[in-house]
Design an enzyme around this catalytic site. Structure first.
Site, mmCIF file in Angstrom:
data_model
loop_
_atom_site.group_PDB
_atom_site.id
_atom_site.type_symbol
_atom_site.label_atom_id
_atom_site.label_comp_id
_atom_site.label_asym_id
_atom_site.label_seq_id
_atom_site.Cartn_x
_atom_site.Cartn_y
_atom_site.Cartn_z
ATOM 1 N N ASP A 143 0.868 -1.175 0.000
ATOM 2 C CA ASP A 143 0.000 0.000 0.000
ATOM 3 C C ASP A 143 0.912 1.234 0.000
ATOM 4 O OD1 ASP A 143 0.909 0.212 2.591
ATOM 5 O OD2 ASP A 143 -1.079 0.186 3.535
ATOM 6 N N HIS A 144 0.322 2.413 0.207
ATOM 7 C CA HIS A 144 1.128 3.650 0.211
ATOM 8 C C HIS A 144 2.202 3.621 1.309
ATOM 9 C CE1 HIS A 144 -2.290 3.901 2.860
ATOM 10 N NE2 HIS A 144 -1.631 4.789 3.594
ATOM 11 N N CYS B 252 3.115 -3.330 3.953
ATOM 12 C CA CYS B 252 2.294 -2.167 4.322
ATOM 13 C C CYS B 252 2.986 -1.474 5.493
ATOM 14 C CB CYS B 252 0.850 -2.569 4.607
ATOM 15 S SG CYS B 252 0.613 -3.717 5.964
ATOM 16 N N GLY B 253 2.267 -0.690 6.264
ATOM 17 C CA GLY B 253 2.914 0.045 7.342
ATOM 18 C C GLY B 253 3.510 -0.895 8.381
ATOM 19 N N THR B 254 2.720 -1.840 8.835
ATOM 20 C CA THR B 254 3.180 -2.803 9.847
ATOM 21 C C THR B 254 3.352 -4.208 9.296
ATOM 22 O OG1 THR B 254 0.902 -3.352 10.414
ATOM 23 C CG2 THR B 254 1.950 -1.573 11.697
ATOM 24 N N GLY B 255 2.747 -4.491 8.173
ATOM 25 C CA GLY B 255 2.723 -5.851 7.634
ATOM 26 C C GLY B 255 1.572 -6.679 8.178
ATOM 27 N N GLY C 36 -1.831 -5.980 8.583
ATOM 28 C CA GLY C 36 -3.043 -6.031 7.763
ATOM 29 C C GLY C 36 -2.806 -6.846 6.497
ATOM 30 N N HIS D 150 9.138 -24.630 8.207
ATOM 31 C CA HIS D 150 8.115 -25.407 8.923
ATOM 32 C C HIS D 150 6.689 -25.103 8.474
ATOM 33 C CE1 HIS D 150 10.611 -26.642 12.718
ATOM 34 N NE2 HIS D 150 11.259 -26.845 11.579
ATOM 35 N N ARG E 100 7.098 0.540 8.467
ATOM 36 C CA ARG E 100 7.220 1.381 9.667
ATOM 37 C C ARG E 100 7.827 0.623 10.841
ATOM 38 N NH1 ARG E 100 1.012 3.595 9.078
ATOM 39 N NH2 ARG E 100 1.397 5.022 7.332
ATOM 40 N N ARG F 138 6.047 -34.562 9.260
ATOM 41 C CA ARG F 138 5.283 -33.875 10.311
ATOM 42 C C ARG F 138 4.926 -32.436 9.926
ATOM 43 N NH1 ARG F 138 10.538 -33.270 12.272
ATOM 44 N NH2 ARG F 138 10.958 -31.348 13.409
ATOM 45 N N HIS F 139 5.834 -31.781 9.193
ATOM 46 C CA HIS F 139 5.535 -30.406 8.769
ATOM 47 C C HIS F 139 4.485 -30.402 7.657
ATOM 48 C CE1 HIS F 139 8.768 -29.246 11.278
ATOM 49 N NE2 HIS F 139 9.716 -29.733 10.507
ATOM 50 N N ARG G 283 0.973 -31.033 8.976
ATOM 51 C CA ARG G 283 0.400 -29.875 9.675
ATOM 52 C C ARG G 283 -0.023 -28.781 8.690
ATOM 53 N NH1 ARG G 283 5.390 -30.321 13.864
ATOM 54 N NH2 ARG G 283 4.557 -32.049 15.088
#
Ligand code: RB5
Length: 144
Positions: A8-9, A66-69, A71, A99, A110, A134-135, A138
């Site tokens: 995003d922006h 994005c800003g935080t990742g 969303g 895994h 950010r 096992r991985h 799952r």
């Protein structure tokens, strides 16, 4: 290797840096936007574009910023078959691939400085999934 990247922006500048970082490597990078940082863009729209491409073309991966990742990861994980991992350490990137068979890397412009973000990208792209039963078992449960 083929990668679809989006932001995003608020993730635009880091997306540009990741693209530049991957230039010259044997990786085809397709940018699905945003194409500028000034105009506000809803990250779920770009996340959908990235996920649809990753699902359409086997063995490709996505990067969504994005800003935080946060969303981005939430939006990507609504798409069946997408395993999006929000990573702010190289260890998370490595383990998400090994895994959890992550196929989309999410990061926050950010929250993660550019040099570390580029290391995270490299770790994510170079790490192969552990094929131990096992991985796999799952991960298969995600879509059931
Ligand atoms: C945009 O301001 C911001 O909310 C978005 O980039 C992202 O951080 C959401 O998770």
């Amino acid at each position: 290797m083929e990668i679809y990247i989006g932001s995003d922006h608020a993730g635009y500048k880091l997306k540009q840096a990741v693209k530049k970082h991957l230039e010259g490597k044997e990786i085809k990078v397709t940018d699905l936007g945003s194409f500028e940082s000034e105009e506000s863009v809803d990250y779920p729209i770009i996340a959908r574009e990235v996920c649809e491409k990753v699902l359409e073309y086997p063995n490709t991966m996505g990067i969504m910023i994005c800003g935080t990742g946060q969303g981005s990861a939430m939006a990507c994980n609504r798409h069946k078959g997408i395993r999006a991992a929000l990573c702010n350490t190289t260890y998370l990137a490595e383990m998400a691939r090994k895994h959890n068979y992550a196929n989309v890397l999410c990061m926050g412009e950010r929250t993660t400085e550019e040099p570390l973000a580029l290391e995270i990208v490299d770790k994510f792209l170079e790490t192969k999934p552990d094929t131990e039963e096992r991985h796999k078992k799952r991960v298969d449960m995600f879509d059931k």
